[in-house]
Motif scaffolding. Structure first.
Motif, mmCIF file in Angstrom:
data_model
loop_
_atom_site.group_PDB
_atom_site.id
_atom_site.type_symbol
_atom_site.label_atom_id
_atom_site.label_comp_id
_atom_site.label_asym_id
_atom_site.label_seq_id
_atom_site.Cartn_x
_atom_site.Cartn_y
_atom_site.Cartn_z
ATOM 1 N N HIS A 10 0.868 -1.178 0.000
ATOM 2 C CA HIS A 10 0.000 0.000 0.000
ATOM 3 C C HIS A 10 0.905 1.228 0.000
ATOM 4 N N TYR A 11 1.013 1.866 -1.161
ATOM 5 C CA TYR A 11 1.911 3.002 -1.327
ATOM 6 C C TYR A 11 1.277 4.284 -0.794
ATOM 7 N N LEU A 12 1.994 4.937 0.095
ATOM 8 C CA LEU A 12 1.580 6.234 0.619
ATOM 9 C C LEU A 12 2.502 7.282 0.006
ATOM 10 N N GLU A 13 2.472 7.362 -1.314
ATOM 11 C CA GLU A 13 3.494 8.155 -1.987
ATOM 12 C C GLU A 13 3.074 9.563 -2.358
ATOM 13 N N TYR A 14 1.870 9.946 -2.035
ATOM 14 C CA TYR A 14 1.437 11.284 -2.410
ATOM 15 C C TYR A 14 1.891 12.284 -1.357
ATOM 16 N N TYR A 15 2.701 13.206 -1.765
ATOM 17 C CA TYR A 15 3.274 14.189 -0.855
ATOM 18 C C TYR A 15 2.181 14.903 -0.058
ATOM 19 N N GLU A 16 1.097 15.258 -0.722
ATOM 20 C CA GLU A 16 0.024 15.997 -0.053
ATOM 21 C C GLU A 16 -0.581 15.175 1.077
ATOM 22 N N ASP A 17 -0.752 13.866 0.873
ATOM 23 C CA ASP A 17 -1.302 12.995 1.920
ATOM 24 C C ASP A 17 -0.344 12.898 3.099
ATOM 25 N N PHE A 18 0.938 12.720 2.791
ATOM 26 C CA PHE A 18 1.951 12.659 3.843
ATOM 27 C C PHE A 18 1.967 13.970 4.625
ATOM 28 N N LEU A 19 1.996 15.093 3.914
ATOM 29 C CA LEU A 19 2.036 16.393 4.562
ATOM 30 C C LEU A 19 0.789 16.619 5.414
ATOM 31 N N ALA A 20 -0.360 16.161 4.947
ATOM 32 C CA ALA A 20 -1.594 16.283 5.738
ATOM 33 C C ALA A 20 -1.474 15.502 7.049
ATOM 34 N N LYS A 21 -0.912 14.299 6.994
ATOM 35 C CA LYS A 21 -0.722 13.500 8.209
ATOM 36 C C LYS A 21 0.242 14.203 9.177
ATOM 37 N N VAL A 22 1.314 14.761 8.647
ATOM 38 C CA VAL A 22 2.277 15.480 9.481
ATOM 39 C C VAL A 22 1.594 16.672 10.154
ATOM 40 N N ARG A 23 0.776 17.386 9.403
ATOM 41 C CA ARG A 23 0.089 18.551 9.973
ATOM 42 C C ARG A 23 -0.895 18.136 11.061
ATOM 43 N N VAL A 24 -1.608 17.035 10.854
ATOM 44 C CA VAL A 24 -2.537 16.537 11.883
ATOM 45 C C VAL A 24 -1.761 16.160 13.141
#
Length: 177
Positions: A10-24
């Motif tokens: 399960h690739y979590l490769e979208y920068y925006e998704d990663f950045l959203a998780k970091v912000r949360v």
């Protein structure tokens, strides 16, 4: 899972998704009662999110490379870190995932053996397995490893070859099947 069966990557490769998780995760930390004085990235997987969280919160970051398994290297640094907590410094360890809990458990035990004040220690992860043998006090997403057998591939891992990713996934068969 058999050695020939393909793991469910399960690739979590979208920068925006990663950045959203970091912000949360950063928001949860900022809004919490307990505030860290240092962010500690756990190598390799926790280094990238720790850098982002450090910048987001304007809290200095240290790193411990536990993943390299070089004898004495991470352990010596963890001994020093334990002393920091005994002096009253609050440390937040950041990793990508709390899966089996082995990394968190290892770090907590080693810190405890070196005089760590547990009140000054917390763990934060992007993904937390609710069945893990260790506790991550802060996390963004929760999974139940008994039901969710996906092997999470974070953005910094996705640049590796598929063969290397599959080999790493198969190295921990109890998590996959």
């Amino acid at each position: 899972m058999s050695q020939t069966e393909e793991p469910q990557l399960h690739y979590l490769e979208y920068y925006e998704d990663f950045l959203a998780k970091v912000r949360v995760l950063s928001r949860k930390i900022r809004e919490g009662e307990w505030q860290p004085e240092f962010i500690i990235g756990v190598g390799r997987g926790g280094l990238v999110p720790a850098v982002y969280i450090s910048h987001q919160l304007e809290v200095p970051m240290l790193s411990i490379d536990h993943s390299a398994k070089v004898p004495g290297f991470a352990d010596e640094l963890l001994g020093k870190v334990a002393g920091m907590t005994a002096e009253g410094k609050r440390l937040l360890f950041v990793d990508d995932i709390n899966d089996s809990g082995g990394t968190i458990e290892y770090i907590r035990n080693l810190l405890g053996d070196n005089g760590c004040d547990a009140e000054n220690l917390r763990f934060a992860v992007l993904i937390n397995n609710t069945r893990s043998k260790a506790v991550a006090e802060l996390y963004v997403d929760a999974i139940d490893r008994d039901e969710d057998k996906r092997w999470f591939v974070f953005p910094w891992e996705s640049v590796g070859t598929k063969d290397a990713i599959v080999e790493e996934a198969r190295s921990v068969p109890e998590r996959l099947g």
